[in-house]
Design a protein around this motif. Structure first.
Motif, PDB file in Angstrom:
ATOM      1  N   SER A  31       0.964  -1.037  -0.182  1.00 49.20           N
ATOM      2  CA  SER A  31       0.112  -0.093   0.042  1.00 49.20           C
ATOM      3  C   SER A  31       0.882   1.193   0.037  1.00 49.20           C
ATOM      4  N   ALA A  32       1.002   1.990  -1.201  1.00 48.94           N
ATOM      5  CA  ALA A  32       1.857   3.067  -1.390  1.00 48.94           C
ATOM      6  C   ALA A  32       1.193   4.306  -0.853  1.00 48.94           C
ATOM      7  N   ASN A  33       2.086   5.246  -0.271  1.00 47.31           N
ATOM      8  CA  ASN A  33       1.638   6.614  -0.119  1.00 47.31           C
ATOM      9  C   ASN A  33       1.312   6.615   1.537  1.00 47.31           C
ATOM     10  N   LEU A  34       0.625   6.120   1.986  1.00 52.06           N
ATOM     11  CA  LEU A  34      -0.048   6.332   3.436  1.00 52.06           C
ATOM     12  C   LEU A  34      -0.384   7.565   3.537  1.00 52.06           C
ATOM     13  N   GLY A  37       2.656  10.671   2.739  1.00 55.15           N
ATOM     14  CA  GLY A  37       3.829  10.004   1.989  1.00 55.15           C
ATOM     15  C   GLY A  37       3.924   9.822   0.600  1.00 55.15           C
ATOM     16  N   PHE A  38       3.185  10.873  -0.232  1.00 54.11           N
ATOM     17  CA  PHE A  38       2.940  10.484  -1.339  1.00 54.11           C
ATOM     18  C   PHE A  38       4.194  10.425  -2.348  1.00 54.11           C
ATOM     19  N   ASP A  39       4.345   9.083  -3.042  1.00 55.32           N
ATOM     20  CA  ASP A  39       5.553   8.803  -3.944  1.00 55.32           C
ATOM     21  C   ASP A  39       6.737   8.601  -3.165  1.00 55.32           C
ATOM     22  N   CYS A  40       6.464   8.304  -1.922  1.00 54.46           N
ATOM     23  CA  CYS A  40       7.879   8.177  -1.057  1.00 54.46           C
ATOM     24  C   CYS A  40       7.625   6.744   0.061  1.00 54.46           C
ATOM     25  N   GLY A 143       9.313   2.312 -12.626  1.00 57.86           N
ATOM     26  CA  GLY A 143       9.425   3.847 -12.763  1.00 57.86           C
ATOM     27  C   GLY A 143       9.685   4.644 -11.708  1.00 57.86           C
ATOM     28  N   HIS A 144       9.210   3.875 -10.507  1.00 57.75           N
ATOM     29  CA  HIS A 144       9.393   4.429  -9.282  1.00 57.75           C
ATOM     30  C   HIS A 144       9.300   3.345  -7.983  1.00 57.75           C
ATOM     31  N   PRO A 145      10.165   3.750  -7.203  1.00 56.94           N
ATOM     32  CA  PRO A 145      10.564   2.660  -6.107  1.00 56.94           C
ATOM     33  C   PRO A 145       9.323   2.420  -5.021  1.00 56.94           C
ATOM     34  N   ASP A 146       8.430   3.285  -4.679  1.00 55.82           N
ATOM     35  CA  ASP A 146       7.634   3.377  -3.723  1.00 55.82           C
ATOM     36  C   ASP A 146       6.805   1.730  -3.515  1.00 55.82           C
ATOM     37  N   ASN A 147       6.489   1.092  -4.356  1.00 52.38           N
ATOM     38  CA  ASN A 147       5.889   0.011  -4.405  1.00 52.38           C
ATOM     39  C   ASN A 147       6.853  -1.203  -4.074  1.00 52.38           C
ATOM     40  N   VAL A 148       7.905  -1.294  -5.142  1.00 56.82           N
ATOM     41  CA  VAL A 148       8.751  -2.075  -5.295  1.00 56.82           C
ATOM     42  C   VAL A 148       9.693  -2.288  -4.199  1.00 56.82           C
ATOM     43  N   SER A 189      -6.890   2.523 -13.273  1.00 58.52           N
ATOM     44  CA  SER A 189      -5.225   2.405 -13.365  1.00 58.52           C
ATOM     45  C   SER A 189      -4.373   3.613 -12.968  1.00 58.52           C
ATOM     46  N   THR A 190      -3.006   3.166 -12.429  1.00 55.23           N
ATOM     47  CA  THR A 190      -2.239   4.370 -11.907  1.00 55.23           C
ATOM     48  C   THR A 190      -1.928   5.354 -12.853  1.00 55.23           C
ATOM     49  N   LYS A 191      -1.695   5.134 -14.137  1.00 54.03           N
ATOM     50  CA  LYS A 191      -1.567   5.801 -15.248  1.00 54.03           C
ATOM     51  C   LYS A 191      -2.687   7.336 -15.008  1.00 54.03           C
ATOM     52  N   ALA A 193      -4.851   7.710 -12.685  1.00 56.98           N
ATOM     53  CA  ALA A 193      -4.723   8.525 -11.507  1.00 56.98           C
ATOM     54  C   ALA A 193      -3.682   9.650 -11.204  1.00 56.98           C
ATOM     55  N   ARG A 194      -2.655   9.122 -11.870  1.00 58.84           N
ATOM     56  CA  ARG A 194      -1.370  10.287 -12.053  1.00 58.84           C
ATOM     57  C   ARG A 194      -1.820  11.482 -12.807  1.00 58.84           C
ATOM     58  N   GLU A 195      -2.602  11.190 -13.906  1.00 58.38           N
ATOM     59  CA  GLU A 195      -3.012  12.265 -14.649  1.00 58.38           C
ATOM     60  C   GLU A 195      -3.972  13.125 -14.218  1.00 58.38           C
ATOM     61  N   TYR A 240      -7.438  15.082  -5.095  1.00 61.34           N
ATOM     62  CA  TYR A 240      -7.724  15.041  -6.826  1.00 61.34           C
ATOM     63  C   TYR A 240      -8.312  13.564  -7.047  1.00 61.34           C
ATOM     64  N   ARG A 241      -7.748  12.399  -6.180  1.00 66.71           N
ATOM     65  CA  ARG A 241      -8.196  11.009  -6.346  1.00 66.71           C
ATOM     66  C   ARG A 241      -9.381  10.777  -5.865  1.00 66.71           C
ATOM     67  N   LYS A 242      -9.783  11.062  -4.825  1.00 70.33           N
ATOM     68  CA  LYS A 242     -11.144  10.716  -3.916  1.00 70.33           C
ATOM     69  C   LYS A 242     -12.189  10.748  -4.971  1.00 70.33           C
ATOM     70  N   SER A 266      -5.339   3.899  -0.747  1.00 68.83           N
ATOM     71  CA  SER A 266      -4.066   2.986  -0.843  1.00 68.83           C
ATOM     72  C   SER A 266      -3.556   3.139  -2.281  1.00 68.83           C
ATOM     73  N   GLY A 267      -2.159   3.272  -2.085  1.00 66.56           N
ATOM     74  CA  GLY A 267      -1.565   3.547  -3.565  1.00 66.56           C
ATOM     75  C   GLY A 267      -2.437   4.438  -4.416  1.00 66.56           C
ATOM     76  N   SER A 268      -2.593   4.276  -5.772  1.00 69.62           N
ATOM     77  CA  SER A 268      -3.309   5.446  -6.740  1.00 69.62           C
ATOM     78  C   SER A 268      -4.794   4.919  -6.323  1.00 69.62           C
ATOM     79  N   GLY A 269      -5.281   4.104  -5.557  1.00 68.79           N
ATOM     80  CA  GLY A 269      -6.571   3.696  -5.439  1.00 68.79           C
ATOM     81  C   GLY A 269      -7.080   2.873  -6.550  1.00 68.79           C
TER      82      GLY A 269
HETATM   83  N1  LIG Z   1       3.080   6.630  -5.548  1.00 69.81           N
HETATM   84  C1  LIG Z   1       2.142   5.822  -6.612  1.00 69.81           C
HETATM   85  C2  LIG Z   1       1.824   4.642  -6.210  1.00 69.81           C
HETATM   86  C3  LIG Z   1       0.924   3.942  -7.273  1.00 69.81           C
HETATM   87  O1  LIG Z   1       1.750   3.158  -8.129  1.00 69.81           O
HETATM   88  C4  LIG Z   1       0.962   7.076  -6.998  1.00 69.81           C
HETATM   89  O2  LIG Z   1       0.409   7.275  -5.964  1.00 69.81           O
HETATM   90  O3  LIG Z   1       0.743   7.269  -7.997  1.00 69.81           O
END
Ligand SMILES: N[C@@H](CCO)C(=O)O
Ligand SMILES: Nc1ncnc2c1ncn2[C@@H]1O[C@H](COP(=O)(O)OP(=O)(O)OP(=O)(O)O)[C@@H](O)[C@H]1O
Length: 311
Positions: A31-34, A37-40, A143-148, A189-191, A193-195, A240-242, A266-269
């Motif tokens: 579960s990324a971000n918590l 802690g976005f992207d970290c 592309g980013h280490p916060d899940n891996v 999709s994470t993509k 959610a990032r957009e 922005y994601r809710k 959790s993560g990007s939802g």
């Molecule tokens: N930190 C990433 C986690 C999802 O892969 C995000 O919130 O977009």
């Protein structure tokens, strides 16, 4: 606050001389971000994906949605990418997937695929490897280490991409905390959610987030649930994601009424992670979410402390 450097221990060192024909890799959900802690930050959970790699005459992928049973499969892509890095020829395999982590739900399913594929390549070719090598290759692919990073090391991990190095740090979690996942029947999709994220944010929001992150880590380690509650509100991504998560407000209200210190995307939802202390009224929560229009799975889950490995 207690933190330790993540260790560079060897995760695979072939002992026998004979060929390895089949390996099984286990990777936890994350579960990324918590929240702040976005992207970290990322937390490994005791919910697993298993990947079996077996030498074969031709590529065969089983155990997943037919849409993923092609050469484009992320696990197979990570496997072949790693073989290339190792200077090895691409090879046909039978890949069987046995995963309890639903795709595109914010529980790090793509990171399990990437870490599984990278580890599978090292193991099947009998190449010794340590955590950092896997982290580097998996981060290049994801592309980013916060899940891996938490999928690989287990526990609560902070990660940061420096110019030439990926830094990771493990933080403690007090044993009074209980984690509840609410996972719906729809995907994000994470993509996508990032957009949704803005290109710029207010200076005051950045300051608030970084201040809260320091206290969030301290409260997770110390068991100060009141402090955790005070610093839960993120201003970088959650607002922005809710709006993409149907019934977010209903689920969050159920969790808060039941005593959650923190309710997070959790993560990007679209899954929602709620952090409680001591008792979780799980049956009551299940009854409440069953009244919603979407089907929400609701379960308690422990923190995985071991990370990915070869079974
Ligand atoms: N930190 C990433 C986690 C999802 O892969 C995000 O919130 O977009
Ligand atoms: N069991 C599986 N078999 C094959 N591919 C999978 C499987 N699970 C996930 N994937 C791959 O991972 C992708 C989903 O990744 P995405 O980053 O959108 O979501 P996530 O990793 O579940 O969420 P988050 O990154 O927010 O935690 C799928 O489109 C697919 O490529």
């Amino acid at each position: 606050m207690s933190s330790q450097k993540t260790q560079l221990k060897c995760i695979f060192s072939p002992k026998s001389k004979g060929e390895i024909k089949m390996v099984r890799i286990k990777v936890p959900a994350t579960s990324a971000n918590l929240g702040v802690g976005f992207d970290c930050l990322g937390l490994a959970l005791e919910q697993y994906a298993y990947f079996d790699f077996e030498e074969a005459e031709e590529l065969l992928i089983s155990g997943c949605d037919p849409v993923f049973q092609t050469e484009d499969n992320l696990i197979y892509q990570a496997f072949t990418y790693t073989l290339e890095k190792l200077g090895q020829k691409s090879r046909a395999i039978h890949l069987n997937i046995d995963s309890s982590i639903p795709p595109a739900r914010g529980l790090g399913s793509s990171a399990t695929c990437v870490v599984g594929g990278v580890l599978g390549a090292f193991a099947l070719t009998k190449t010794p490897v340590d955590h950092y090598q896997v982290l580097q290759i998996a981060t290049e692919i994801e592309g980013h280490p916060d899940n891996v990073a938490p999928a690989l090391y287990g526990g609560l991990i902070a990660s940061f991409m420096g110019e030439n190095k990926i830094y990771t740090q493990k933080y403690d979690i007090h044993d009074s905390y209980r984690f509840v996942v609410f996972s719906p029947d729809f995907e994000t999709s994470t993509k996508e959610a990032r957009e949704r994220l803005p290109e710029k944010i207010a200076f005051s929001h950045a300051v608030a987030n970084q201040s809260k992150l320091v206290f969030a880590l301290a409260s997770l380690a110390s068991g100060d649930g009141e402090l955790l509650q005070a610093v839960q509100t993120d201003q970088l991504h959650e607002p922005y994601r809710k709006v993409m998560i149907h019934e977010f407000d209903d689920v969050a209200a159920f969790a808060r009424e039941a005593g959650a210190c923190s309710v997070l995307i959790s993560g990007s939802g679209p899954s929602i992670l709620a952090i409680f202390q001591e008792e979780v009224p799980i049956e009551k929560l299940r009854t409440q979410v069953s009244s919603l229009q979407h089907e929400w799975k609701c379960y308690t889950v422990n923190v995985d402390l071991g990370g990915a490995g070869i079974c």
